[in-house]
Scaffold this motif. Structure first.
Motif, mmCIF file in Angstrom:
data_model
loop_
_atom_site.group_PDB
_atom_site.id
_atom_site.type_symbol
_atom_site.label_atom_id
_atom_site.label_comp_id
_atom_site.label_asym_id
_atom_site.label_seq_id
_atom_site.Cartn_x
_atom_site.Cartn_y
_atom_site.Cartn_z
ATOM 1 N N ASN A 28 54.578 71.609 26.248
ATOM 2 C CA ASN A 28 54.844 70.324 26.884
ATOM 3 C C ASN A 28 53.583 69.843 27.604
ATOM 4 O O ASN A 28 53.260 70.314 28.688
ATOM 5 N N GLN A 52 55.931 62.495 32.743
ATOM 6 C CA GLN A 52 57.180 62.922 33.383
ATOM 7 C C GLN A 52 57.067 62.852 34.901
ATOM 8 O O GLN A 52 58.016 62.463 35.587
ATOM 9 N N GLY A 93 62.380 62.391 35.482
ATOM 10 C CA GLY A 93 61.411 63.265 34.821
ATOM 11 C C GLY A 93 62.042 64.004 33.657
ATOM 12 O O GLY A 93 61.457 64.092 32.567
ATOM 13 N N TRP A 153 62.787 61.652 30.715
ATOM 14 C CA TRP A 153 61.590 61.305 29.950
ATOM 15 C C TRP A 153 61.190 62.450 29.010
ATOM 16 O O TRP A 153 60.619 62.209 27.951
ATOM 17 N N ALA A 154 61.489 63.683 29.395
ATOM 18 C CA ALA A 154 61.195 64.821 28.523
ATOM 19 C C ALA A 154 62.303 65.054 27.505
ATOM 20 O O ALA A 154 62.070 65.709 26.478
ATOM 21 N N THR A 210 54.891 64.270 23.217
ATOM 22 C CA THR A 210 54.643 64.266 24.664
ATOM 23 C C THR A 210 53.339 63.551 25.008
ATOM 24 O O THR A 210 53.251 62.893 26.058
ATOM 25 N N ASN A 213 53.158 60.089 27.421
ATOM 26 C CA ASN A 213 52.293 59.895 28.589
ATOM 27 C C ASN A 213 51.806 58.455 28.659
ATOM 28 O O ASN A 213 51.821 57.818 29.722
ATOM 29 N N GLY A 269 60.628 68.763 32.217
ATOM 30 C CA GLY A 269 60.358 67.410 32.688
ATOM 31 C C GLY A 269 60.838 67.172 34.105
ATOM 32 O O GLY A 269 60.176 66.493 34.896
ATOM 33 N N GLY A 321 58.666 66.075 37.303
ATOM 34 C CA GLY A 321 59.043 64.913 38.102
ATOM 35 C C GLY A 321 59.086 65.193 39.590
ATOM 36 O O GLY A 321 58.794 64.318 40.417
#
Length: 362
Positions: free
Chosen positions: A82, A88, A123, A126-127, A145, A149, A257, A261
């Motif tokens: 990741n 994230q 977070g 988003w992951a 990933t 970003n 994630g 975060g």
């Protein structure tokens, strides 16, 4: 077949040798530009650890890196790379900001649990998308990933321009209410009679230690953690044992994630008390080096985070005291540490393994 290294050699000796090589090459660079490397090291250490002011800033930076390092480490245990911690973390900042601005919080103790939830949810969400694409569609987690970003960066710019922007020219939100301000470490220590210089270090540093402990519990003391490690060691064997690869992939990415975060609490809620553009500042990428150097173990992540905190704070003092060593030079030193602890790890590992193999045969 080369016998396995002793655990102490894998966790301490090899990272130590890699770090020594990185600083040796960095010292040669300092010599090349005509400066004294011994004096540079002295300034670096003095600036980061020689006073409560330096220690406060060092640990403030280290706190951020603990969260992003743990995020990468959690994914590493499932053999997932990741590298979307930057995005994230940025979305985690949005989550914490929405919570802090939503209600006139009377006290930080009431706001903090909801801010943790907000930062972790955004977070993790988003992951989730790269995790889902990897598990269901076979999209490579590294590519997705990376892309996310940039999407996160654009999304935060949009929100700060059109939705959350405070009046004025700066791309930032309005300041949070004082009821959301996390206590600074100098205030907490001062309440028990310990003097400390005023620095941005705040309550989040304690939360980072708690996050490291909970990560250790998750990975090594729970059934889910066992499944994550089994999946990371061998996906076919894990599937044969009844472990669902889709579930593990998505769960691990969401947890990774969410951890990334949470770094927003340190900067957004603990220090700046507003959301500003690019508050993450590359911490998501530093987390990769932290996880590599810390061998994806929470204790190693904490120690590696402190090292990078020293480089950040001591580097700023070094650039001030020795103008020939610019901020860009400090970035070069950080890059050398990443290079030797990551890409060039086998430069040290293979000779060390041969030494231990000869000792085992002898």
């Amino acid at each position: 077949m080369t016998p396995a290294l002793p655990r102490w050699a894998d966790l301490v000796l090899i990272p130590g040798l890699n770090l020594a090589l990185a600083f040796l090459v960095a010292g040669l660079v300092v010599v090349f530009i005509g400066e004294d490397p011994i004096r540079a090291v002295r300034i670096l250490i003095q600036g980061s650890l020689g006073s409560s002011y330096g220690i406060g800033f060092t640990l403030f930076y280290a706190t951020t890196f603990v969260f992003t390092g743990l995020a990468v480490a959690i994914a590493f245990h499932a053999s997932l790379f990741n590298i979307g911690g930057e995005g994230q973390a940025a979305l985690g900042g949005v989550g914490a900001t929405l919570v802090c601005l939503a209600v006139p919080w009377p006290h930080w103790a009431l706001a903090l649990p909801f801010a943790i939830l907000g930062a972790g949810l955004l977070g993790g969400a988003w992951a989730f998308i790269p995790g889902y694409l990897q598990a269901k569609r076979g999209s490579h987690i590294v590519i997705t990933t990376i892309m996310f970003n940039f999407i996160a960066s654009a999304l935060v710019v949009y929100l700060l321009n059109n939705v959350l922007k405070a009046p004025g020219m700066s791309l930032e939100t309005r300041k949070f209410g004082e009821g959301t301000y996390l206590p600074f470490m100098h205030e907490m220590l001062g309440a028990i009679g310990i003097e400390m210089s005023r620095t941005p270090m705040n309550l989040t540093s304690i939360l980072a230690l708690a996050a490291a402990f909970l990560t250790w519990l998750l990975i090594w003391r729970t059934r889910l953690g066992y499944e994550i490690r089994a999946f990371g060691h061998s996906e076919p064997a894990a599937v044969y044992a009844g472990i669902d690869p889709v579930r593990i992939t998505i769960l691990v990415m969401v947890m990774s994630g969410a951890m990334a975060g949470l770094m927003a609490l340190n900067v957004v809620m603990g220090y700046q008390h507003r959301l500003v553009l690019d508050f993450v500042g590359g911490a998501g990428f530093v987390g990769i080096a932290v996880a590599l150097m810390g061998r994806s173990h929470p204790v190693g992540v904490i120690l590696a985070s402190i090292l990078f905190g020293i480089l950040y704070q001591g580097g700023a003092e070094l650039a001030f005291e020795m103008p020939a060593i610019t901020r860009d030079m400090i970035v070069v030193i950080q890059a050398l540490v990443i290079l030797f602890t990551g890409a060039l790890e086998n430069l040290v590992r293979l000779p060390v393994e041969r030494v231990f193999a000869r000792r085992a045969r002898g």
